[in-house]
Enzyme design. Structure first.
Site, mmCIF file in Angstrom:
data_model
loop_
_atom_site.group_PDB
_atom_site.id
_atom_site.type_symbol
_atom_site.label_atom_id
_atom_site.label_comp_id
_atom_site.label_asym_id
_atom_site.label_seq_id
_atom_site.Cartn_x
_atom_site.Cartn_y
_atom_site.Cartn_z
ATOM 1 N N GLU A 17 10.088 -26.622 11.424
ATOM 2 C CA GLU A 17 11.329 -25.958 11.849
ATOM 3 C C GLU A 17 12.021 -26.780 12.922
ATOM 4 O OE1 GLU A 17 11.654 -21.562 12.867
ATOM 5 O OE2 GLU A 17 12.080 -22.458 14.823
ATOM 6 N N GLY A 107 17.924 -10.585 12.681
ATOM 7 C CA GLY A 107 18.416 -11.091 13.959
ATOM 8 C C GLY A 107 18.392 -10.000 15.016
ATOM 9 N N ASP A 108 18.819 -10.365 16.206
ATOM 10 C CA ASP A 108 18.909 -9.406 17.316
ATOM 11 C C ASP A 108 20.331 -9.462 17.851
ATOM 12 O OD1 ASP A 108 16.120 -8.543 17.457
ATOM 13 O OD2 ASP A 108 15.727 -10.634 17.972
ATOM 14 N N ALA A 124 17.028 -6.761 7.395
ATOM 15 C CA ALA A 124 17.020 -8.014 6.631
ATOM 16 C C ALA A 124 16.991 -7.746 5.127
ATOM 17 C CB ALA A 124 15.813 -8.853 7.047
ATOM 18 N N TYR A 144 5.406 -10.468 10.648
ATOM 19 C CA TYR A 144 4.867 -10.416 12.011
ATOM 20 C C TYR A 144 3.400 -9.995 11.994
ATOM 21 C CZ TYR A 144 9.813 -10.710 12.760
ATOM 22 O OH TYR A 144 11.121 -11.156 12.728
ATOM 23 N N GLN A 175 5.832 -15.040 12.137
ATOM 24 C CA GLN A 175 6.069 -15.273 13.557
ATOM 25 C C GLN A 175 4.922 -16.151 14.062
ATOM 26 O OE1 GLN A 175 7.697 -15.748 16.069
ATOM 27 N NE2 GLN A 175 8.450 -13.706 16.597
HETATM 28 C C1 LIG Z 1 9.941 -17.150 10.946
HETATM 29 C C2 LIG Z 1 11.021 -16.551 11.818
HETATM 30 C C3 LIG Z 1 12.242 -17.197 11.957
HETATM 31 C C4 LIG Z 1 13.261 -16.644 12.752
HETATM 32 N N1 LIG Z 1 14.441 -17.325 12.899
HETATM 33 C C5 LIG Z 1 15.457 -16.780 13.612
HETATM 34 C C6 LIG Z 1 16.722 -17.431 13.719
HETATM 35 O O1 LIG Z 1 16.931 -18.517 13.176
HETATM 36 N N2 LIG Z 1 17.688 -16.836 14.449
HETATM 37 C C7 LIG Z 1 17.506 -15.627 15.063
HETATM 38 O O2 LIG Z 1 18.448 -15.127 15.717
HETATM 39 N N3 LIG Z 1 16.309 -14.982 14.991
HETATM 40 C C8 LIG Z 1 15.289 -15.522 14.273
HETATM 41 N N4 LIG Z 1 14.083 -14.871 14.182
HETATM 42 C C9 LIG Z 1 13.876 -13.614 14.932
HETATM 43 C C10 LIG Z 1 14.306 -12.364 14.125
HETATM 44 O O3 LIG Z 1 15.691 -12.383 13.886
HETATM 45 C C11 LIG Z 1 13.900 -11.142 14.947
HETATM 46 O O4 LIG Z 1 12.513 -11.043 15.031
HETATM 47 C C12 LIG Z 1 14.511 -9.816 14.526
HETATM 48 O O5 LIG Z 1 14.258 -8.876 15.566
HETATM 49 C C13 LIG Z 1 13.938 -9.220 13.240
HETATM 50 O O6 LIG Z 1 14.349 -9.886 12.133
HETATM 51 P P1 LIG Z 1 13.712 -9.528 10.678
HETATM 52 O O7 LIG Z 1 14.452 -10.311 9.694
HETATM 53 O O8 LIG Z 1 12.254 -9.627 10.711
HETATM 54 O O9 LIG Z 1 14.157 -7.974 10.581
HETATM 55 P P2 LIG Z 1 13.756 -6.778 9.609
HETATM 56 O O10 LIG Z 1 12.892 -7.199 8.505
HETATM 57 O O11 LIG Z 1 15.018 -6.072 9.281
HETATM 58 O O12 LIG Z 1 12.873 -5.858 10.574
HETATM 59 C C14 LIG Z 1 13.348 -5.490 11.853
HETATM 60 C C15 LIG Z 1 12.684 -4.179 12.284
HETATM 61 O O13 LIG Z 1 13.142 -3.112 11.465
HETATM 62 C C16 LIG Z 1 12.050 -2.470 10.817
HETATM 63 N N5 LIG Z 1 12.512 -2.126 9.463
HETATM 64 C C17 LIG Z 1 12.776 -2.988 8.455
HETATM 65 N N6 LIG Z 1 13.178 -2.314 7.362
HETATM 66 C C18 LIG Z 1 13.156 -0.992 7.687
HETATM 67 C C19 LIG Z 1 13.482 0.219 6.988
HETATM 68 N N7 LIG Z 1 13.891 0.181 5.719
HETATM 69 N N8 LIG Z 1 13.369 1.395 7.657
HETATM 70 C C20 LIG Z 1 12.953 1.440 8.959
HETATM 71 N N9 LIG Z 1 12.643 0.312 9.658
HETATM 72 C C21 LIG Z 1 12.747 -0.866 9.032
HETATM 73 C C22 LIG Z 1 10.919 -3.472 10.809
HETATM 74 O O14 LIG Z 1 9.635 -2.834 10.791
HETATM 75 C C23 LIG Z 1 11.153 -4.199 12.139
HETATM 76 O O15 LIG Z 1 10.623 -3.496 13.217
HETATM 77 C C24 LIG Z 1 13.045 -15.397 13.418
HETATM 78 C C25 LIG Z 1 11.801 -14.753 13.290
HETATM 79 C C26 LIG Z 1 10.799 -15.315 12.492
HETATM 80 C C27 LIG Z 1 9.474 -14.628 12.373
#
Ligand SMILES: Cc1cc2nc3c(=O)[nH]c(=O)nc-3n(C[C@H](O)[C@H](O)[C@H](O)COP(=O)(O)OP(=O)(O)OC[C@H]3O[C@@H](n4cnc5c(N)ncnc54)[C@H](O)[C@@H]3O)c2cc1C
Length: 287
Positions: A17, A107-108, A124, A144, A175
């Site tokens: 990465e 994202g956040d 996502a 995660y 992660q």
């Molecule tokens: C490998 C990797 C690369 C990353 N790269 C970046 C990057 O380039 N830029 C950046 O800004 N951030 C990045 N991140 C951080 C990431 O954006 C954050 O961790 C963010 O908070 C969660 O993203 P996610 O896609 O996992 O979210 P999601 O999969 O949407 O999950 C987020 C939260 O929502 C919950 N959730 C999901 N679906 C549901 C549902 N249907 N009902 C209820 N709850 C639900 C999940 O349990 C979790 O707690 C990266 C993280 C990782 C692990």
């Protein structure tokens, strides 16, 4: 080349990465990083996406550099602070550059005062669905091993992970973690819940004391085994020793993961090609 085809044909898969430059002036240095990394036996390289889309242009440019180096690119894309139109524009730009792989993330929220989220995406999984509808991309998603910080427990987080697979995710990137046992526990539970897509393991080599705090924030509180914290305590005041020990710890972690049949290793290079080179140098026969 699509990453799902790499996973189908090669085991284990090695990936790196990189992150885009914070300012346009830093682009040359990232270009060099990509060139150096592409000389290693890497299967694909990913490039991150700044919070709130702050790097949307440079993420595409770096992805294009990766493609030009002959290595398949994986462009990260977040959705929580974007409209559907903005996401579509970014996806089209990536397609124009020949990028075939996107890591679809929630994202956040960006830390900007007065920021009003468009509320067009919640998770996502919704982004994964939209990208898959185009039919052009292989889509990865995040997972995660020690539970996402917003989720109350690992079992629920894995239920949500399964939704990402059901929406079309082709593979998962973890992660960063420092305790392999946490990953094995997560993998067993994910498989029991029907997660069948390849899971590649994110490894962040610790190379300087300044990185420790950043690691804790980025990892969302990944647990640190006593062996790891003892190493930090012992060497944090000696930069060269800490770098060597950090690289050795990452190598040790990777050998154990590969001995336990992980599908891939994804090294968070922090744009330091020499660190990736040292790691790969001692374990290249393992890939
Ligand atoms: C490998 C990797 C690369 C990353 N790269 C970046 C990057 O380039 N830029 C950046 O800004 N951030 C990045 N991140 C951080 C990431 O954006 C954050 O961790 C963010 O908070 C969660 O993203 P996610 O896609 O996992 O979210 P999601 O999969 O949407 O999950 C987020 C939260 O929502 C919950 N959730 C999901 N679906 C549901 C549902 N249907 N009902 C209820 N709850 C639900 C999940 O349990 C979790 O707690 C990266 C993280 C990782 C692990």
């Amino acid at each position: 080349m699509k990453i799902r085809d790499i996973f189908e044909n090669k085991r284990p898969v090695l990936s790196f990465e990189v992150f885009p430059p914070k300012r346009e002036a830093g682009f040359e240095s990232v270009r060099k990083t990509v060139q150096e990394l592409s000389k290693l036996p890497v299967d694909y390289m990913s490039v991150t996406y700044g919070a709130g889309g702050s790097t949307s242009k440079t993420t595409v440019e770096v992805a294009e550099e990766i493609q030009k180096s002959g290595v398949p690119a994986l462009a990260h894309l977040t959705c929580i602070s974007s409209t559907k139109n903005e996401v579509q524009t970014q996806v089209e730009k990536l397609k124009e550059c020949g990028v075939e792989n996107i890591l679809a993330l929630r994202g956040d929220y960006p830390n900007i005062e007065g920021f009003v989220p468009p509320n067009e995406y919640r998770y996502a999984s919704e982004l994964i669905e939209d990208i898959k509808k185009t039919g052009d991309f292989c889509v990865g998603a995040a997972c995660y091993p020690e539970c996402h910080p917003d989720c109350d427990n690992l079992a629920n987080d894995i239920e949500h992970l399964k939704i990402k697979q059901d929406c079309g995710a082709d593979f998962l990137v973890t992660q960063m973690f420092f305790d392999n046992e946490a990953f094995y526990n997560f993998r067993n539970k994910a498989v029991q819940k029907g997660v069948t897509i390849p899971i590649t393991t994110g490894i962040m080599p610790l190379t300087n004391a300044g990185q420790i705090e950043k690691m804790c924030i980025l990892s969302g509180g990944a647990s640190m085994p006593a062996k790891f914290t003892r190493m930090i305590g012992k060497y944090q005041d000696s930069p060269e020793a800490l770098k060597q020990a950090g690289i050795a710890y990452a190598v040790d972690q990777i050998i154990d993961l590969l001995s336990n049949d992980v599908r891939g290793v994804h090294i968070y290079t922090m744009n330091k090609p020499d660190v990736a080179e040292k790691i790969v140098g001692v374990i290249n026969y393992l890939f």
